[in-house]
Scaffold this motif. Structure first.
Motif, short mmCIF file in Angstrom:
data_model
loop_
_atom_site.label_atom_id
_atom_site.label_comp_id
_atom_site.label_asym_id
_atom_site.label_seq_id
_atom_site.Cartn_x
_atom_site.Cartn_y
_atom_site.Cartn_z
N LEU A 178 -8.32 -3.70 4.74
CA LEU A 178 -8.49 -3.34 4.27
C LEU A 178 -8.59 -4.01 2.39
O LEU A 178 -7.95 -5.36 2.91
CB LEU A 178 -7.41 -2.45 2.95
N LEU B 124 0.62 -1.46 -0.13
CA LEU B 124 -0.34 0.08 -0.64
C LEU B 124 1.31 1.18 -0.22
O LEU B 124 1.17 1.44 1.28
CB LEU B 124 -0.83 0.23 1.51
N ILE C 298 -7.45 4.78 6.77
CA ILE C 298 -7.34 4.05 7.49
C ILE C 298 -6.68 4.50 8.63
O ILE C 298 -7.49 3.74 9.61
CB ILE C 298 -6.56 2.74 6.97
N GLU D 256 -2.98 -5.82 14.49
CA GLU D 256 -2.58 -5.33 13.06
C GLU D 256 -2.32 -6.73 12.46
O GLU D 256 -1.36 -7.42 12.15
CB GLU D 256 -0.84 -4.49 12.50
N ASN E 85 -4.65 -4.86 6.18
CA ASN E 85 -4.45 -4.74 4.61
C ASN E 85 -4.78 -6.19 4.03
O ASN E 85 -3.24 -6.74 4.24
CB ASN E 85 -3.44 -3.73 3.76
N ILE F 241 -3.78 5.13 3.06
CA ILE F 241 -3.41 5.89 4.65
C ILE F 241 -3.49 6.33 5.90
O ILE F 241 -4.32 5.77 6.48
CB ILE F 241 -1.43 5.17 4.46
N PHE G 104 -1.63 0.68 -4.65
CA PHE G 104 -0.84 -0.55 -4.10
C PHE G 104 0.33 -1.12 -5.35
O PHE G 104 0.66 -0.67 -6.17
CB PHE G 104 -1.45 -2.28 -4.43
N GLY H 193 -9.63 -2.14 -3.84
CA GLY H 193 -9.41 -2.99 -3.01
C GLY H 193 -11.01 -1.57 -2.22
O GLY H 193 -11.22 -1.39 -3.05
N GLY I 97 0.73 -4.05 1.17
CA GLY I 97 -1.07 -4.21 0.89
C GLY I 97 -0.25 -5.55 0.83
O GLY I 97 0.52 -6.45 0.67
N ARG I 98 -1.79 -6.33 -0.06
CA ARG I 98 -2.07 -8.20 -0.46
C ARG I 98 -1.96 -7.68 -1.21
O ARG I 98 -3.42 -7.26 -1.73
CB ARG I 98 -2.23 -8.83 0.39
N VAL J 173 -12.36 -0.53 1.63
CA VAL J 173 -12.11 -0.28 3.07
C VAL J 173 -13.54 -1.07 4.21
O VAL J 173 -14.79 0.09 3.51
CB VAL J 173 -12.15 1.22 3.37
N THR K 116 -8.86 -13.35 2.21
CA THR K 116 -9.98 -12.53 2.91
C THR K 116 -10.74 -13.71 3.28
O THR K 116 -11.20 -12.93 4.84
CB THR K 116 -10.70 -11.94 1.58
#
Length: 327
Positions: free
Chosen positions: A129, A20, A29, A42, A104, A26, A168, A176, A320-321, A178, A110
Motif C-alpha cells: 500500500l 489503516l 490486502i 510485513e 502499508n 484490510i 487512514f 494510497g 498506515g503511514r 495497492v 516508498t
C-alpha cells in the motif's frame, strides 16, 4: 523473551505514522496475500491491522516495526507463529528463503523501500500500500518511468486499486494505492547492471524521439534501428516511456545485450541478504510456481541487528503511514 529496543535515527515524529482503519482495504490486502504461498514478511505492522488477519492463515509471519513501543505491544498480542521484530526495515537482514512481502509503506520512504526490495533476492510477491501516484508510475500508467523500465524484465507491476485518504487515521493529504509486484519466473533480460545502464542512457538521452535518441547511443545501426521500429510498430518520435517490457528486452538484444541465461557473472548462484538467527521460526515452502530469483546478480544487503518479540493473541485495527513522496 526479553525485549531489547533497536535505536533508529531521529525521533517518533519521523516515523510517518498513518493508521489503516478501513476494513474493506484490510480485507482486500489480506485476500491478495491469501492467494500466495510461503512465509510472510510485513513492513511496518504498527498495531497489527494487517498482521492479525494475516496470522489467521497459519503461515509464519515476521513483522518488522520501527516503533519500539508498538512492536512490544504487538508482540504480546499475536499468536506463536508470528514474530515481531523491532528494526528499521531498510537495514533489516532479509530472509534467504522464498517469501511474500506485504506492508502499508510509509509514503515518504516508498522509493527507498521499493529499491531495497527490487535489489533483493528470494521474495516472489509483494503486496504494498503506497502513495497513489507512486503506484500508478510503478505500474506504468500513462507511460513507464526509468525505475520501472529498469526492473520490468524481472518483475511484473500491477496496479490493483485506489485507496482513499479517508481509509487512514490521521488522514494523509493524498490517496494510497495497492500495488502488487511479482517476480517473473523467466527474466526477459540476462544482465542487470549493463541493461539498467542502457535504460538510463536512453531515458536521459537527447533527441526528438526514440529514433534520434537511440542513434546517438552509437550502439545500433540506422538500418537495424529503422527495421526494429517498423517491426514493433513504434513511431520514430515515440518516447522511452512508451516502450513495453518486451520491447525494452528486444531493443536491448539489438544493442548487443543478452536475453536470459547466466547473469553478470552469477552462474546459478543464489545471492541475497543473510537472515538473522531466531527471526524466522519456521521453514519456507516453494512459492507456488514463482522463481526464487537465482538469475540476478545483486549485491548483498547490509546486515542489521534487532531483537524479536514473541507473541500470544489479540485483535485491533492498526497502522498506515503518511507524508507524500516526491519520486
Amino acid at each position: 523473551m526479553p525485549f531489547s529496543p533497536f535505536s533508529p535515527q531521529g525521533g517518533r515524529h519521523e516515523l510517518g505514522q498513518n493508521f489503516l482503519v478501513d476494513r474493506s482495504v484490510i480485507d482486500e490486502i489480506d485476500g491478495l496475500v491469501a492467494r500466495t504461498k510461503g512465509p510472510i514478511l510485513e513492513i511496518g505492522p504498527g498495531d497489527g491491522a494487517l498482521t492479525l488477519p494475516l496470522s489467521r492463515h497459519g503461515r509464519p509471519v515476521t513483522a518488522v516495526e520501527l516503533d519500539g513501543r508498538r512492536a512490544q505491544r504487538l508482540g504480546v498480542r499475536t499468536p506463536g507463529h508470528v514474530t515481531v521484530v523491532h528494526h528499521d526495515f531498510l537495514r533489516f537482514p532479509l530472509p534467504r528463503h522464498p517469501h511474500v512481502v506485504v506492508g502499508n509503506v510509509p509514503f515518504h520512504l516508498t522509493t527507498a523501500i521499493m529499491r531495497r526490495l527490487l535489489d533483493a533476492q528470494h521474495w516472489h510477491t509483494a503486496v504494498l500500500l503506497v502513495q497513489w501516484e507512486v503506484a500508478r508510475r510503478r505500474a506504468g500508467v500513462g507511460g513507464s518511468t526509468m525505475l520501472t523500465a529498469s526492473w520490468a524484465p524481472w518483475y511484473e507491476f500491477d496496479l490493483h486499486s485506489r485507496v482513499p485518504a479517508r481509509a487512514f487515521r490521521p488522514m494523509p493529504g493524498v490517496d494510497g494505492g495497492v500495488l502488487v509486484i511479482r517476480r517473473r519466473s523467466a527474466p526477459l533480460v540476462g544482465q542487470v547492471k549493463t541493461y539498467q545502464d542502457f535504460v538510463r542512457q536512453v531515458f536521459t538521452g537527447k533527441g526528438n524521439g526514440l529514433k534520434e535518441i537511440l542513434r546517438r547511443t552509437g550502439r545500433i545501426s540506422q538500418r537495424e534501428l529503422a527495421a526494429w521500429l517498423w517491426n514493433n510498430d513504434i513511431s520514430p518520435h515515440a518516447l522511452p516511456k512508451d516502450l513495453k517490457p518486451g520491447q525494452w528486452a528486444s531493443l536491448w538484444e539489438l544493442a548487443g545485450g543478452t536475453a536470459g541465461g547466466a547473469i553478470d557473472g552469477v552462474d546459478g548462484a543464489v545471492v541475497g541478504a543473510a537472515g538473522a538467527p531466531g527471526v524466522f521460526r519456521a521453514g519456507a515452502g516453494h512459492p507456488g510456481g514463482r522463481a526464487s530469483g537465482n538469475r540476478r546478480g545483486v549485491p548483498q544487503a547490509r546486515r542489521g541487528r534487532g531483537r524479536a518479540v514473541r507473541s500470544s493473541t489479540g485483535s485491533e485495527p492498526g497502522r498506515g503511514r503518511g507524508r507524500p513522496e516526491g519520486s
